[in-house]
Design a protein around this motif. Structure first.
Motif, mmCIF file in Angstrom:
data_model
loop_
_atom_site.group_PDB
_atom_site.id
_atom_site.type_symbol
_atom_site.label_atom_id
_atom_site.label_comp_id
_atom_site.label_asym_id
_atom_site.label_seq_id
_atom_site.Cartn_x
_atom_site.Cartn_y
_atom_site.Cartn_z
ATOM 1 N N THR A 279 0.972 -1.036 -0.074
ATOM 2 C CA THR A 279 0.167 0.100 -0.074
ATOM 3 C C THR A 279 1.121 1.163 -0.182
ATOM 4 O O THR A 279 2.118 1.391 0.926
ATOM 5 N N LEU A 280 0.791 2.045 -0.885
ATOM 6 C CA LEU A 280 1.478 3.581 -1.039
ATOM 7 C C LEU A 280 0.526 4.675 -0.656
ATOM 8 O O LEU A 280 -0.615 4.762 -1.123
ATOM 9 N N LEU A 281 0.938 5.479 0.019
ATOM 10 C CA LEU A 281 0.457 6.539 0.641
ATOM 11 C C LEU A 281 1.128 7.785 0.041
ATOM 12 O O LEU A 281 2.224 7.970 0.401
ATOM 13 N N TYR A 282 0.657 8.727 -0.099
ATOM 14 C CA TYR A 282 1.155 10.014 -0.289
ATOM 15 C C TYR A 282 0.356 11.264 0.644
ATOM 16 O O TYR A 282 -0.755 11.087 0.344
ATOM 17 N N PHE A 283 1.136 12.260 0.998
ATOM 18 C CA PHE A 283 0.395 13.302 1.638
ATOM 19 C C PHE A 283 0.764 14.516 1.285
ATOM 20 O O PHE A 283 1.739 14.837 0.753
ATOM 21 N N ALA A 284 -0.188 15.506 1.630
ATOM 22 C CA ALA A 284 -0.131 16.964 1.465
ATOM 23 C C ALA A 284 0.383 17.435 0.255
ATOM 24 O O ALA A 284 -0.442 16.999 -0.851
ATOM 25 N N ARG A 285 1.307 18.392 -0.163
ATOM 26 C CA ARG A 285 1.861 18.680 -1.292
ATOM 27 C C ARG A 285 1.895 17.833 -2.354
ATOM 28 O O ARG A 285 1.543 17.829 -3.680
ATOM 29 N N LEU A 286 2.485 16.744 -1.892
ATOM 30 C CA LEU A 286 2.997 15.412 -2.862
ATOM 31 C C LEU A 286 1.809 14.648 -3.241
ATOM 32 O O LEU A 286 1.702 14.298 -4.400
ATOM 33 N N ARG A 287 0.422 14.547 -2.435
ATOM 34 C CA ARG A 287 -0.516 14.049 -2.859
ATOM 35 C C ARG A 287 -1.190 14.810 -3.945
ATOM 36 O O ARG A 287 -1.646 14.162 -4.921
ATOM 37 N N GLU A 288 -1.153 16.135 -3.845
ATOM 38 C CA GLU A 288 -1.799 17.060 -4.630
ATOM 39 C C GLU A 288 -1.209 16.878 -5.905
ATOM 40 O O GLU A 288 -1.707 16.787 -7.247
ATOM 41 N N ALA A 289 0.233 16.746 -6.031
ATOM 42 C CA ALA A 289 1.087 16.934 -7.179
ATOM 43 C C ALA A 289 0.848 15.679 -8.020
ATOM 44 O O ALA A 289 0.874 15.591 -9.336
ATOM 45 N N LEU A 290 0.765 14.505 -7.118
ATOM 46 C CA LEU A 290 0.691 13.266 -7.825
ATOM 47 C C LEU A 290 -0.829 12.780 -8.258
ATOM 48 O O LEU A 290 -1.200 11.881 -9.117
ATOM 49 N N GLY A 291 -1.735 13.579 -7.648
ATOM 50 C CA GLY A 291 -3.166 13.268 -7.921
ATOM 51 C C GLY A 291 -3.729 12.124 -7.585
ATOM 52 O O GLY A 291 -4.551 11.673 -7.953
ATOM 53 N N THR A 292 -3.063 11.608 -6.477
ATOM 54 C CA THR A 292 -3.489 10.458 -5.704
ATOM 55 C C THR A 292 -3.024 10.284 -4.049
ATOM 56 O O THR A 292 -1.762 11.090 -3.894
ATOM 57 N N GLY A 293 -3.850 9.917 -3.339
ATOM 58 C CA GLY A 293 -3.356 9.902 -2.064
ATOM 59 C C GLY A 293 -3.121 8.435 -1.642
ATOM 60 O O GLY A 293 -2.456 8.019 -0.494
ATOM 61 N N ARG A 294 -3.364 7.493 -2.313
ATOM 62 C CA ARG A 294 -3.458 6.008 -2.067
ATOM 63 C C ARG A 294 -3.540 5.011 -3.160
ATOM 64 O O ARG A 294 -4.349 5.345 -4.175
ATOM 65 N N GLU A 295 -2.678 3.988 -3.031
ATOM 66 C CA GLU A 295 -2.680 2.972 -3.969
ATOM 67 C C GLU A 295 -2.173 1.719 -3.742
ATOM 68 O O GLU A 295 -1.421 1.587 -2.960
ATOM 69 N N GLU A 296 -2.499 0.820 -4.323
ATOM 70 C CA GLU A 296 -2.046 -0.628 -4.136
ATOM 71 C C GLU A 296 -1.297 -0.980 -5.358
ATOM 72 O O GLU A 296 -1.649 -0.523 -6.490
#
Lengths: 84, 154
Positions: A3-20
């Motif tokens: 499970t990959l999680l991305y937070f804050a500015r990174l989540r917005e830049a990548l356009g996703t907060g979570r993926e398998e």
């Protein structure tokens, strides 16, 4: 699967907060995973580049590029923290 | 020892009273409240939104409290950190430390706050007249946490 999680500015830049993701057999460390993700294209290459000041956690513990990653792990990438 | 991450506001008076009545050995309680400022980096801030990493954030704060307990005599400690959208004058964070004497309570309270700022996964996004922006980590905060490494038990 990991499970990959991305937070804050990174989540917005990548356009996703979570993926398998199926962990590629060639990826055994956090640093290798970051390189793998950087190959996904424009935003990923830019955000995951080595010179970007990113922090990461493996199973909710702060991790380093040489930290081992394995199937079933929860791995998070995020910018330096700004709470308090 | 207690950690709460929540959207709702907190009542320092109620929290102090609860901690005090729990343990008659307590002789000193130090507390810190962080508040949303209206100006940051020269721009006015209309609102601020705090994001966290559910699970890891609570764990990281728990570990910071454990470190403080290893360095000073801490009888009880509480950290409440708010998330969601806040506006200037709102309370963001509360740290309360109880000890037998004030020296340990003051030091442990400051230590927990300094480490929380650099180690606990929270991120602030500000709404300013120039648009929304993520707050950058401050070098000054890293330095504040770093000085505890070279400082002995005070």
């Amino acid at each position: 699967m990991i499970t990959l999680l991305y937070f804050a500015r990174l989540r917005e830049a990548l356009g996703t907060g979570r993926e398998e993701l199926v962990l590629p057999s060639s990826v055994a460390t956090l640093g290798a995973l970051r390189q793998h993700l950087a190959q996904r294209g424009e935003a990923w290459a830019q955000e995951m580049a080595v010179e970007r000041n990113l922090r990461a956690a493996v199973n909710q513990d702060i991790a380093r590029p040489d930290t081992a990653v394995k199937d079933g792990d929860e791995i998070a990438f995020f910018p330096p923290v700004t709470g308090g | 020892m207690n950690v709460r991450v929540q959207e709702q506001d907190f009542d320092i008076s109620a929290e102090l009273a609860a901690m005090r009545s729990d343990n008659p050995k307590i002789g000193a309680i130090a507390s810190f409240v962080g508040v949303v400022r209206d100006i940051n980096e020269g721009d006015s801030v209309a609102t601020m939104t705090l994001e966290h990493y559910p699970g890891m954030t609570e764990k990281a704060i728990g570990e910071i409290i454990d470190q403080a307990c290893g360095r000073w005599e801490v009888l009880d400690a509480l950290v409440i950190h708010r998330v969601g959208t806040l506006k200037p004058t709102d309370q963001i964070v509360l740290v309360i430390v109880a000890s037998t004497h004030r020296g340990d309570a003051f030091a442990a309270c400051e230590f927990i706050m300094d480490y929380l700022k650099t180690q606990a996964p929270f991120w602030k996004k500000e709404e300013t007249p120039q648009g929304a922006r993520w707050v950058d980590a401050r070098v000054a905060d890293d330095q504040a946490a770093e000085r505890w490494r070279s400082r002995g038990k005070s």
